[in-house]
Write an enzyme that holds these catalytic residues in place. Structure first.
Site, short mmCIF file in Angstrom:
data_model
loop_
_atom_site.label_atom_id
_atom_site.label_comp_id
_atom_site.label_asym_id
_atom_site.label_seq_id
_atom_site.Cartn_x
_atom_site.Cartn_y
_atom_site.Cartn_z
N LYS A 31 3.14 6.38 5.12
CA LYS A 31 2.23 5.32 4.68
C LYS A 31 2.76 3.95 5.07
O LYS A 31 3.94 3.66 4.94
CB LYS A 31 2.07 5.39 3.15
CG LYS A 31 0.96 4.51 2.61
CD LYS A 31 -0.39 5.10 2.93
CE LYS A 31 -1.51 4.10 2.63
NZ LYS A 31 -1.54 2.99 3.60
N LYS B 187 0.27 3.78 -2.71
CA LYS B 187 -0.73 4.85 -2.69
C LYS B 187 -0.09 6.25 -2.55
O LYS B 187 -0.75 7.25 -2.84
CB LYS B 187 -1.73 4.62 -1.57
CG LYS B 187 -2.57 3.35 -1.76
CD LYS B 187 -3.57 3.15 -0.63
CE LYS B 187 -4.49 1.96 -0.88
NZ LYS B 187 -3.89 0.68 -0.45
N SER C 206 -6.29 4.26 3.72
CA SER C 206 -5.60 3.31 2.84
C SER C 206 -6.60 2.51 2.01
O SER C 206 -6.41 1.32 1.74
CB SER C 206 -4.71 2.35 3.64
OG SER C 206 -3.79 1.69 2.81
N SER D 38 0.79 -1.23 0.00
CA SER D 38 0.00 0.00 0.00
C SER D 38 0.82 1.28 0.00
O SER D 38 0.26 2.37 -0.15
CB SER D 38 -0.96 0.01 1.19
OG SER D 38 -2.08 -0.79 0.94
#
Length: 379
Positions: free
Chosen positions: A222, A59, A120, A56
């Protein structure tokens, strides 16, 4: 005398008093990078260019491309996005992270970006990709174009969410490069990464980056996890005007990725400094000019020249300026006239262009004739 010569002498004289910087802390991560935010220098690393699944953390690129489109006027935060079935289906039959948008609903781009950054949401990522490019595949192409422009040469993206795919890969160095670019290019967008929670559709979700609660200096970035990638975290912190970026990939648990990240950040802040060597328009050297309305030109750097150094290492810097001569008018302000090489203990830290700090117009006929004779005679 040119300014760099006494600087070299002063720095070299104190080399014997240098204090060694300890080794970085032992970490659980299979790959990591600690980057100085001001200069982009790598302060510590392990397998920084090993290609891995970024999960993730992908992102961050998704949001960067979205903010690029907004800055270019091709999208706006108040855009209304129609949610497709594909976007809605992300994660409904698995443990994928979701924003919980509904198929057929209309959601603002701003809300979706918060869904990507704070929650997320894989569903929000696909919705934004489809809004920006018509399809997730088209958006992935935009992501790859942006990656190449940023110098992320070991990265390739197949989707907007970070779901595992055969060639969906990045590296710790490339991710740190992306984070640094996001902070510099879209600071208002980056500020969303510091938000600790976001509620949508009656569902309150918390930011997965638990460092936001553990250290007030941390303002992003993140987390990521798949069985292939392991537990990953890109983080950034600012203390006393200095910013560091840490990326850890392939740790064994959520606790391990946080401990590794915080250990790296603390190590960097404790044992390294960011030093300004020259300000913009400051003269690094002054050089003679032949055939000009004035006989000298100052050379300097295009922007403030900063370098990240181990603590107490400033005295060991060596500066070497190279400006080919003779210089002849006319010379335009900003024209590159040479290079400045900065080394520490025989390691080259950076090479920067040296440019003219002012215009030097061509002199009158008499001045040009006199200087032509001087050039011929070498005086």
């Amino acid at each position: 005398m040119p300014r760099f010569a006494p600087l070299v002498l002063a720095f070299a004289c104190f080399a014997a008093s240098a204090k060694p910087v300890p080794e970085p802390p032992p970490l659980d991560a299979e790959a990591y990078v600690l980057m100085d935010g001001a200069t982009g220098q790598i302060l510590s690393a392990k397998n920084p260019d090993k290609k891995r699944s970024p999960a993730s953390i992908t992102k961050v690129m998704t949001s960067y491309v979205a903010f690029e489109e907004i800055a270019a006027g091709r999208a706006a935060m108040d855009d209304t996005v129609l949610i497709s079935e594909k976007a809605w289906r992300q994660g409904i039959d698995s443990s994928q992270s979701r924003m919980f948008i509904e198929v057929g609903s209309q959601v603002s781009l701003e809300a979706l970006l918060r869904g990507i950054i704070v929650q997320s949401g894989n569903d929000a990522s696909v919705a934004v990709a489809e809004h920006m490019a018509g399809s997730e595949a088209g958006f992935a192409s935009m992501m790859n174009t942006t990656a190449q422009r940023l110098g992320m040469n070991d990265s390739h993206f197949e989707n907007a969410s970070g779901m595992p795919a055969p060639t969906h890969r990045s590296t710790a160095r490339d991710i740190a490069t992306l984070v640094r670019a996001h902070i510099a290019d879209f600071p208002e967008g980056y500020a969303l990464y510091s938000e600790k929670e976001y509620s949508y559709n009656g569902i309150r979700q918390f930011n997965r980056n638990r460092l936001l609660w553990r250290d007030d200096s941390v303002d992003g970035v993140k987390t990521g996890y798949t069985s292939e990638s392991g537990y990953c975290l890109a983080s950034s912190a600012e203390r006393d005007g200095r910013r560091l970026i840490a990326v850890v990939l392939g740790t064994s648990s959520p606790d391990a990725r946080e401990q590794d990240s915080l250990a790296l950040l603390n190590y960097g802040f404790r044992f390294f400094d960011t030093v300004t060597l020259f300000d913009r328009d400051e003269a690094v050297q002054t050089h003679r000019v032949f055939g000009g309305a004035q006989s000298e030109v100052d050379v300097g750097v295009r922007s403030a020249l900063r370098v990240a150094l181990p603590r107490d290492a400033e005295e060991r810097i060596q500066l070497q300026a190279e400006v080919p001569s003779p210089l002849q008018a006319p010379i335009a302000k900003g024209a590159q006239l040479g290079t400045l090489t900065v080394t520490l203990d025989d390691e080259t830290l950076l090479v920067e262009p040296l440019v003219a700090n002012q215009d030097v117009a061509q002199g009158g006929i008499v001045k040009r004739l006199i200087d032509a004779v001087r050039l011929r005679l070498g005086v």
